[in-house]
Design a protein around this motif. Sequence first.
Motif, PDB file in Angstrom:
ATOM      1  N   LYS A 131     -90.287 -43.371   6.844  1.00 60.54           N
ATOM      2  CA  LYS A 131     -89.054 -43.993   7.311  1.00 60.54           C
ATOM      3  C   LYS A 131     -87.869 -43.385   6.563  1.00 60.54           C
ATOM      4  O   LYS A 131     -87.846 -43.385   5.342  1.00 60.54           O
ATOM      5  CB  LYS A 131     -89.089 -45.504   7.087  1.00 60.54           C
ATOM      6  N   GLN A 132     -86.905 -42.867   7.318  1.00 63.22           N
ATOM      7  CA  GLN A 132     -85.734 -42.256   6.707  1.00 63.22           C
ATOM      8  C   GLN A 132     -84.459 -42.926   7.206  1.00 63.22           C
ATOM      9  O   GLN A 132     -84.392 -43.376   8.347  1.00 63.22           O
ATOM     10  CB  GLN A 132     -85.641 -40.770   7.047  1.00 63.22           C
ATOM     11  N   SER A 133     -83.457 -42.934   6.354  1.00 61.56           N
ATOM     12  CA  SER A 133     -82.106 -43.317   6.738  1.00 61.56           C
ATOM     13  C   SER A 133     -81.316 -42.026   6.855  1.00 61.56           C
ATOM     14  O   SER A 133     -81.411 -41.158   5.983  1.00 61.56           O
ATOM     15  CB  SER A 133     -81.469 -44.222   5.691  1.00 61.56           C
ATOM     16  N   SER A 134     -80.546 -41.907   7.917  1.00 66.87           N
ATOM     17  CA  SER A 134     -79.797 -40.685   8.171  1.00 66.87           C
ATOM     18  C   SER A 134     -78.305 -40.954   8.012  1.00 66.87           C
ATOM     19  O   SER A 134     -77.659 -41.477   8.910  1.00 66.87           O
ATOM     20  CB  SER A 134     -80.113 -40.169   9.579  1.00 66.87           C
ATOM     21  N   TYR A 135     -77.778 -40.613   6.846  1.00 61.85           N
ATOM     22  CA  TYR A 135     -76.366 -40.827   6.534  1.00 61.85           C
ATOM     23  C   TYR A 135     -75.553 -39.584   6.883  1.00 61.85           C
ATOM     24  O   TYR A 135     -76.089 -38.488   6.975  1.00 61.85           O
ATOM     25  CB  TYR A 135     -76.186 -41.116   5.041  1.00 61.85           C
ATOM     26  N   LEU A 136     -74.253 -39.769   7.018  1.00 59.76           N
ATOM     27  CA  LEU A 136     -73.339 -38.640   7.126  1.00 59.76           C
ATOM     28  C   LEU A 136     -72.459 -38.661   5.882  1.00 59.76           C
ATOM     29  O   LEU A 136     -71.802 -39.669   5.589  1.00 59.76           O
ATOM     30  CB  LEU A 136     -72.486 -38.726   8.397  1.00 59.76           C
ATOM     31  N   ALA A 137     -72.493 -37.573   5.130  1.00 59.39           N
ATOM     32  CA  ALA A 137     -71.679 -37.437   3.923  1.00 59.39           C
ATOM     33  C   ALA A 137     -70.404 -36.701   4.309  1.00 59.39           C
ATOM     34  O   ALA A 137     -70.447 -35.582   4.817  1.00 59.39           O
ATOM     35  CB  ALA A 137     -72.439 -36.653   2.859  1.00 59.39           C
ATOM     36  N   VAL A 138     -69.262 -37.339   4.071  1.00 61.83           N
ATOM     37  CA  VAL A 138     -67.962 -36.760   4.396  1.00 61.83           C
ATOM     38  C   VAL A 138     -67.338 -36.253   3.099  1.00 61.83           C
ATOM     39  O   VAL A 138     -67.216 -36.997   2.123  1.00 61.83           O
ATOM     40  CB  VAL A 138     -67.041 -37.803   5.062  1.00 61.83           C
ATOM     41  N   THR A 139     -66.948 -34.992   3.110  1.00 64.59           N
ATOM     42  CA  THR A 139     -66.399 -34.337   1.928  1.00 64.59           C
ATOM     43  C   THR A 139     -64.991 -33.857   2.193  1.00 64.59           C
ATOM     44  O   THR A 139     -64.739 -33.210   3.213  1.00 64.59           O
ATOM     45  CB  THR A 139     -67.273 -33.113   1.564  1.00 64.59           C
ATOM     46  N   LYS A 140     -64.075 -34.164   1.283  1.00 62.66           N
ATOM     47  CA  LYS A 140     -62.722 -33.620   1.422  1.00 62.66           C
ATOM     48  C   LYS A 140     -62.667 -32.251   0.772  1.00 62.66           C
ATOM     49  O   LYS A 140     -63.364 -31.973  -0.212  1.00 62.66           O
ATOM     50  CB  LYS A 140     -61.677 -34.550   0.820  1.00 62.66           C
ATOM     51  N   ILE A 141     -61.835 -31.388   1.358  1.00 56.62           N
ATOM     52  CA  ILE A 141     -61.603 -30.058   0.812  1.00 56.62           C
ATOM     53  C   ILE A 141     -60.094 -29.913   0.663  1.00 56.62           C
ATOM     54  O   ILE A 141     -59.373 -29.798   1.659  1.00 56.62           O
ATOM     55  CB  ILE A 141     -62.173 -28.961   1.739  1.00 56.62           C
ATOM     56  N   THR A 142     -59.631 -29.958  -0.569  1.00 60.95           N
ATOM     57  CA  THR A 142     -58.207 -29.771  -0.838  1.00 60.95           C
ATOM     58  C   THR A 142     -58.054 -28.652  -1.858  1.00 60.95           C
ATOM     59  O   THR A 142     -59.045 -28.150  -2.391  1.00 60.95           O
ATOM     60  CB  THR A 142     -57.550 -31.065  -1.400  1.00 60.95           C
ATOM     61  N   ALA A 143     -56.823 -28.292  -2.155  1.00 61.88           N
ATOM     62  CA  ALA A 143     -56.577 -27.235  -3.141  1.00 61.88           C
ATOM     63  C   ALA A 143     -57.029 -27.651  -4.531  1.00 61.88           C
ATOM     64  O   ALA A 143     -57.328 -26.800  -5.370  1.00 61.88           O
ATOM     65  CB  ALA A 143     -55.093 -26.876  -3.151  1.00 61.88           C
ATOM     66  N   ALA A 169     -59.696 -37.765   4.951  1.00 61.35           N
ATOM     67  CA  ALA A 169     -60.329 -37.658   3.635  1.00 61.35           C
ATOM     68  C   ALA A 169     -59.414 -37.128   2.533  1.00 61.35           C
ATOM     69  O   ALA A 169     -59.601 -37.467   1.364  1.00 61.35           O
ATOM     70  CB  ALA A 169     -61.577 -36.777   3.722  1.00 61.35           C
ATOM     71  N   ALA A 170     -58.448 -36.314   2.867  1.00 57.44           N
ATOM     72  CA  ALA A 170     -57.617 -35.652   1.852  1.00 57.44           C
ATOM     73  C   ALA A 170     -56.982 -36.618   0.864  1.00 57.44           C
ATOM     74  O   ALA A 170     -56.797 -36.277  -0.307  1.00 57.44           O
ATOM     75  CB  ALA A 170     -56.543 -34.800   2.517  1.00 57.44           C
ATOM     76  N   THR A 171     -56.669 -37.819   1.296  1.00 56.66           N
ATOM     77  CA  THR A 171     -55.988 -38.779   0.419  1.00 56.66           C
ATOM     78  C   THR A 171     -56.936 -39.816  -0.184  1.00 56.66           C
ATOM     79  O   THR A 171     -56.486 -40.712  -0.900  1.00 56.66           O
ATOM     80  CB  THR A 171     -54.877 -39.516   1.190  1.00 56.66           C
ATOM     81  N   LYS A 172     -58.221 -39.693   0.097  1.00 59.66           N
ATOM     82  CA  LYS A 172     -59.184 -40.679  -0.402  1.00 59.66           C
ATOM     83  C   LYS A 172     -59.743 -40.265  -1.759  1.00 59.66           C
ATOM     84  O   LYS A 172     -59.850 -39.085  -2.063  1.00 59.66           O
ATOM     85  CB  LYS A 172     -60.346 -40.817   0.594  1.00 59.66           C
ATOM     86  N   PRO A 173     -60.163 -41.265  -2.557  1.00 59.69           N
ATOM     87  CA  PRO A 173     -60.804 -40.935  -3.846  1.00 59.69           C
ATOM     88  C   PRO A 173     -62.234 -40.452  -3.627  1.00 59.69           C
ATOM     89  O   PRO A 173     -62.851 -40.716  -2.601  1.00 59.69           O
ATOM     90  CB  PRO A 173     -60.789 -42.279  -4.589  1.00 59.69           C
TER      91      PRO A 173
END
Length: 181
Positions: A131-143, A169-173
């Motif tokens: 049994k697996q959980s399938s998450y989506l990892a969101v990554t910000k890419i800024t300078a 995402a750019a403004t998120k921690p």
Amino acid sequence: MKIGVLTLTLMLLSAGSAMAQANSSVYTPLAEKQCKAIKGPDPQTNDYEGHCRGAAGYTLIVTEGDLRQNVIVVTPKGARHSLDLWDVISGGFSSVGPRAEWRMAQQAKKVVPVALIIRYNANEDPESPNKQSSYLAVTKITATEICVTDKISPGPKANEDARRAADAAATKPCLKKSQEQ
């Protein structure tokens, strides 16, 4: 009447400008067969490190150790940023999906990545190893930062939710170890 027409014209121009600025997606492979093996897979430990094509000069390195996978984002200048997926998404046995989704935006007449979405499959129940959980990892890419900002749980609108999160995402921690969404 003139004010109404002027207001409508400005609204339409704003909407057209916003649509022209919408982010788009580019997909690159993460599957072992489509990446260049740097290390392994080791026949005894299954440790692996593969260099995968990215977008706009970025590359991705998929690593595996102790049956857990992680991704390192490498900038065009060679800086390496580990996403620490096994800490911020799930510590269970895991694997990344077969491709990465790069969210691209027009900046200074260039199309550049502003976020990355990676599917992260994790076995979090030792009693049910299949049994697996399938998450989506969101990554910000800024300078200044590249890090996971959102953990999208499985659901019927997960892909849309991940794209919305990526575009903001750019403004998120950055998520920290064992932080839940």
